[in-house]
Design a protein around this motif. Structure first.
Motif, PDB file in Angstrom:
ATOM      1  N   LEU A  32       0.919  -1.116   0.129  1.00 19.13           N
ATOM      2  CA  LEU A  32       0.013  -0.074  -0.033  1.00 19.13           C
ATOM      3  C   LEU A  32       0.949   1.110   0.265  1.00 19.13           C
ATOM      4  O   LEU A  32       0.581   2.111  -0.752  1.00 19.13           O
ATOM      5  CB  LEU A  32      -1.018  -0.076   1.292  1.00 19.13           C
ATOM      6  CG  LEU A  32      -2.235   0.973   1.140  1.00 19.13           C
ATOM      7  CD1 LEU A  32      -2.958   0.638   0.185  1.00 19.13           C
ATOM      8  CD2 LEU A  32      -2.965   0.913   2.465  1.00 19.13           C
ATOM      9  N   ALA A  33       1.878   1.231   0.799  1.00 19.62           N
ATOM     10  CA  ALA A  33       2.666   2.669   0.860  1.00 19.62           C
ATOM     11  C   ALA A  33       3.498   2.780  -0.284  1.00 19.62           C
ATOM     12  O   ALA A  33       3.639   3.823  -0.744  1.00 19.62           O
ATOM     13  CB  ALA A  33       3.794   2.337   2.011  1.00 19.62           C
ATOM     14  N   ALA A  34       4.226   1.522  -0.957  1.00 19.44           N
ATOM     15  CA  ALA A  34       4.860   1.670  -2.232  1.00 19.44           C
ATOM     16  C   ALA A  34       3.889   2.128  -3.292  1.00 19.44           C
ATOM     17  O   ALA A  34       4.413   2.956  -4.125  1.00 19.44           O
ATOM     18  CB  ALA A  34       5.169   0.079  -2.519  1.00 19.44           C
ATOM     19  N   GLY A  35       2.707   1.571  -3.347  1.00 14.93           N
ATOM     20  CA  GLY A  35       1.674   2.190  -4.290  1.00 14.93           C
ATOM     21  C   GLY A  35       1.517   3.818  -4.171  1.00 14.93           C
ATOM     22  O   GLY A  35       1.597   4.344  -5.334  1.00 14.93           O
ATOM     23  N   PHE A  36       1.237   4.042  -3.062  1.00 18.76           N
ATOM     24  CA  PHE A  36       0.905   5.533  -2.982  1.00 18.76           C
ATOM     25  C   PHE A  36       2.121   6.309  -3.047  1.00 18.76           C
ATOM     26  O   PHE A  36       1.904   7.388  -3.702  1.00 18.76           O
ATOM     27  CB  PHE A  36       0.501   5.694  -1.245  1.00 18.76           C
ATOM     28  CG  PHE A  36      -0.930   5.448  -1.131  1.00 18.76           C
ATOM     29  CD1 PHE A  36      -1.891   6.043  -2.041  1.00 18.76           C
ATOM     30  CD2 PHE A  36      -1.397   4.429  -0.066  1.00 18.76           C
ATOM     31  CE1 PHE A  36      -3.337   5.714  -1.638  1.00 18.76           C
ATOM     32  CE2 PHE A  36      -2.699   4.186   0.150  1.00 18.76           C
ATOM     33  CZ  PHE A  36      -3.549   4.702  -0.610  1.00 18.76           C
ATOM     34  N   TYR A  37       3.163   6.055  -2.396  1.00 16.05           N
ATOM     35  CA  TYR A  37       4.462   6.869  -2.819  1.00 16.05           C
ATOM     36  C   TYR A  37       4.946   6.749  -4.057  1.00 16.05           C
ATOM     37  O   TYR A  37       5.375   7.856  -4.539  1.00 16.05           O
ATOM     38  CB  TYR A  37       5.547   6.418  -1.666  1.00 16.05           C
ATOM     39  CG  TYR A  37       6.795   7.242  -1.647  1.00 16.05           C
ATOM     40  CD1 TYR A  37       6.581   8.714  -1.287  1.00 16.05           C
ATOM     41  CD2 TYR A  37       7.886   7.167  -2.328  1.00 16.05           C
ATOM     42  CE1 TYR A  37       7.660   9.588  -1.381  1.00 16.05           C
ATOM     43  CE2 TYR A  37       9.075   7.665  -2.376  1.00 16.05           C
ATOM     44  CZ  TYR A  37       9.022   8.969  -2.035  1.00 16.05           C
ATOM     45  OH  TYR A  37      10.057   9.814  -2.203  1.00 16.05           O
ATOM     46  N   HIS A  38       5.490   5.480  -4.471  1.00 13.04           N
ATOM     47  CA  HIS A  38       6.116   5.343  -5.719  1.00 13.04           C
ATOM     48  C   HIS A  38       5.448   5.744  -7.031  1.00 13.04           C
ATOM     49  O   HIS A  38       5.788   6.005  -8.119  1.00 13.04           O
ATOM     50  CB  HIS A  38       6.880   4.100  -5.892  1.00 13.04           C
ATOM     51  CG  HIS A  38       7.988   4.055  -4.795  1.00 13.04           C
ATOM     52  ND1 HIS A  38       7.782   3.178  -3.738  1.00 13.04           N
ATOM     53  CD2 HIS A  38       9.177   4.413  -4.908  1.00 13.04           C
ATOM     54  CE1 HIS A  38       8.872   3.346  -3.081  1.00 13.04           C
ATOM     55  NE2 HIS A  38       9.757   3.940  -3.766  1.00 13.04           N
ATOM     56  N   ILE A  39       4.006   5.658  -6.997  1.00 13.58           N
ATOM     57  CA  ILE A  39       3.012   6.005  -8.193  1.00 13.58           C
ATOM     58  C   ILE A  39       2.303   7.006  -7.899  1.00 13.58           C
ATOM     59  O   ILE A  39       2.302   8.079  -8.910  1.00 13.58           O
ATOM     60  CB  ILE A  39       2.046   4.559  -8.477  1.00 13.58           C
ATOM     61  CG1 ILE A  39       2.980   3.135  -8.718  1.00 13.58           C
ATOM     62  CG2 ILE A  39       1.144   4.747  -9.599  1.00 13.58           C
ATOM     63  CD1 ILE A  39       2.225   2.070  -8.946  1.00 13.58           C
ATOM     64  N   HIS A  40       1.599   7.108  -6.869  1.00 15.88           N
ATOM     65  CA  HIS A  40       0.524   8.287  -6.947  1.00 15.88           C
ATOM     66  C   HIS A  40       1.475   9.626  -6.507  1.00 15.88           C
ATOM     67  O   HIS A  40       1.174  10.390  -7.329  1.00 15.88           O
ATOM     68  CB  HIS A  40      -0.473   7.885  -5.908  1.00 15.88           C
ATOM     69  CG  HIS A  40      -1.605   7.243  -6.443  1.00 15.88           C
ATOM     70  ND1 HIS A  40      -2.896   7.650  -6.108  1.00 15.88           N
ATOM     71  CD2 HIS A  40      -1.527   6.210  -7.046  1.00 15.88           C
ATOM     72  CE1 HIS A  40      -3.602   6.760  -6.897  1.00 15.88           C
ATOM     73  NE2 HIS A  40      -3.133   5.903  -7.383  1.00 15.88           N
ATOM     74  N   ALA A  41       2.106   9.700  -5.508  1.00 15.73           N
ATOM     75  CA  ALA A  41       2.643  10.821  -5.144  1.00 15.73           C
ATOM     76  C   ALA A  41       3.957  11.130  -6.094  1.00 15.73           C
ATOM     77  O   ALA A  41       3.860  12.372  -6.306  1.00 15.73           O
ATOM     78  CB  ALA A  41       3.539  10.626  -3.779  1.00 15.73           C
ATOM     79  N   GLN A  42       4.545  10.305  -6.643  1.00 16.78           N
ATOM     80  CA  GLN A  42       5.627  10.673  -7.621  1.00 16.78           C
ATOM     81  C   GLN A  42       4.922  11.054  -9.128  1.00 16.78           C
ATOM     82  O   GLN A  42       5.601  11.808  -9.826  1.00 16.78           O
ATOM     83  CB  GLN A  42       6.537   9.639  -7.902  1.00 16.78           C
ATOM     84  CG  GLN A  42       7.517   9.219  -6.468  1.00 16.78           C
ATOM     85  CD  GLN A  42       8.383   8.294  -6.797  1.00 16.78           C
ATOM     86  OE1 GLN A  42       8.561   7.612  -7.805  1.00 16.78           O
ATOM     87  NE2 GLN A  42       9.288   7.962  -5.900  1.00 16.78           N
ATOM     88  N   ASN A  43       3.815  10.951  -9.237  1.00 21.27           N
ATOM     89  CA  ASN A  43       3.237  11.498 -10.578  1.00 21.27           C
ATOM     90  C   ASN A  43       2.239  12.262 -10.576  1.00 21.27           C
ATOM     91  O   ASN A  43       1.233  12.205 -11.526  1.00 21.27           O
ATOM     92  CB  ASN A  43       2.640   9.797 -11.309  1.00 21.27           C
ATOM     93  CG  ASN A  43       3.897   9.053 -11.811  1.00 21.27           C
ATOM     94  OD1 ASN A  43       4.661   9.396 -12.759  1.00 21.27           O
ATOM     95  ND2 ASN A  43       4.112   8.007 -11.074  1.00 21.27           N
ATOM     96  N   ASN A  44       2.055  12.921  -9.210  1.00 22.67           N
ATOM     97  CA  ASN A  44       0.851  13.767  -9.083  1.00 22.67           C
ATOM     98  C   ASN A  44      -0.445  13.281  -9.421  1.00 22.67           C
ATOM     99  O   ASN A  44      -1.359  14.338  -9.972  1.00 22.67           O
ATOM    100  CB  ASN A  44       1.131  15.012  -9.988  1.00 22.67           C
ATOM    101  CG  ASN A  44       2.654  15.803  -9.605  1.00 22.67           C
ATOM    102  OD1 ASN A  44       2.632  15.895  -8.391  1.00 22.67           O
ATOM    103  ND2 ASN A  44       3.087  16.209 -10.604  1.00 22.67           N
ATOM    104  N   LEU A  45      -0.674  12.124  -8.825  1.00 21.02           N
ATOM    105  CA  LEU A  45      -1.967  11.635  -8.923  1.00 21.02           C
ATOM    106  C   LEU A  45      -2.557  11.732  -7.287  1.00 21.02           C
ATOM    107  O   LEU A  45      -1.735  11.877  -6.523  1.00 21.02           O
ATOM    108  CB  LEU A  45      -2.080  10.147  -9.148  1.00 21.02           C
ATOM    109  CG  LEU A  45      -1.959   9.689 -10.603  1.00 21.02           C
ATOM    110  CD1 LEU A  45      -1.741   8.234 -10.791  1.00 21.02           C
ATOM    111  CD2 LEU A  45      -3.017  10.363 -11.621  1.00 21.02           C
ATOM    112  N   ALA A  46      -3.869  11.990  -7.142  1.00 20.85           N
ATOM    113  CA  ALA A  46      -4.438  12.127  -5.830  1.00 20.85           C
ATOM    114  C   ALA A  46      -4.881  10.886  -5.311  1.00 20.85           C
ATOM    115  O   ALA A  46      -4.502   9.710  -5.977  1.00 20.85           O
ATOM    116  CB  ALA A  46      -5.469  13.174  -5.805  1.00 20.85           C
ATOM    117  N   GLU A  47      -5.568  10.806  -4.332  1.00 21.73           N
ATOM    118  CA  GLU A  47      -6.269   9.531  -3.933  1.00 21.73           C
ATOM    119  C   GLU A  47      -7.307  10.006  -3.045  1.00 21.73           C
ATOM    120  O   GLU A  47      -7.693  11.128  -2.612  1.00 21.73           O
ATOM    121  CB  GLU A  47      -5.004   8.889  -2.876  1.00 21.73           C
ATOM    122  CG  GLU A  47      -5.413   7.567  -2.094  1.00 21.73           C
ATOM    123  CD  GLU A  47      -6.061   6.595  -3.500  1.00 21.73           C
ATOM    124  OE1 GLU A  47      -7.186   6.178  -3.136  1.00 21.73           O
ATOM    125  OE2 GLU A  47      -5.267   6.404  -4.101  1.00 21.73           O
TER     126      GLU A  47
END
Length: 203
Positions: A19-34
């Protein structure tokens, strides 16, 4: 803690890591929200520069206490484990991870990969009767009251938070985030129900 099987502890920790990897490495690094509390935490980060690893814990505590009262101490113990381990993994990745996944020019694959990754992590945690925080407990309570699936409730709650995310994101980014949320909702329901009824997961 005697109520928690070691298999559940492993599943929660592994799910929190994914979960943390998905949020940080994909969402946060590519300016996607959640959506959910993570989405609120990302909004707080943009405005006040406070790490989501801190904000999520502050949001979680009241609902974890509510969950202990309404859903039992077993769920509360597992939720504390999920919330703390998620915050720890996210903070470690935020400070020490050398990986950069730049998909900013390919937001559709980023959204689908993020939704799939987050859905797997979340599903692993919920499958063994755990939760990652207060929004999970809220979704479980609403699911029991409304008979809607956990994934559908996540989708509704996440959509509301995404509207707030327009404060710092464009419609373009929010639309792709909604794709991620939809993939996450489907994946979460699939992982929870795979060879196991949802009801037994929360027994």
């Amino acid at each position: 803690m005697r109520w928690i099987r070691w298999q559940d502890v492993v599943s929660i920790l592994f799910g929190s890591f994914i979960l943390a990897a998905g949020f940080y490495h994909i969402h946060a690094q590519n300016n996607l929200a959640e959506g959910g509390f993570i989405g609120i935490a990302l909004l707080v980060q943009q405005v006040f520069h406070i790490s989501p690893s801190i904000t999520t814990l502050l949001l979680d505590l009241p609902l974890i206490a509510l969950g202990a009262k309404l859903l039992g101490k077993r769920l509360a113990y597992k939720t504390v484990l999920g919330a703390v381990s998620f915050s720890l993994f996210y903070a470690l990745m935020e400070h020490y991870s050398p990986f950069q996944i730049n998909l900013s020019q390919y937001l559709l694959p980023a959204a689908m990969a993020g939704g799939l990754t987050i859905g797997i992590g979340l599903g692993l945690i919920l499958r063994c009767g755990g939760a990652t925080g207060g929004d999970d407990i809220l979704s479980l309570l609403l699911s029991r009251l409304s008979r809607m699936s956990v994934g559908k409730i996540y989708l509704i709650f996440d959509a509301l938070v995404l509207v707030l995310s327009l404060v710092y994101l464009s419609w373009h980014q929010v639309i792709y985030t909604m794709v991620s949320v939809a993939v996450c909702a489907y994946t979460t329901d699939y992982v929870i129900s795979y060879n196991k009824k949802t009801e037994t997961a929360y027994a």
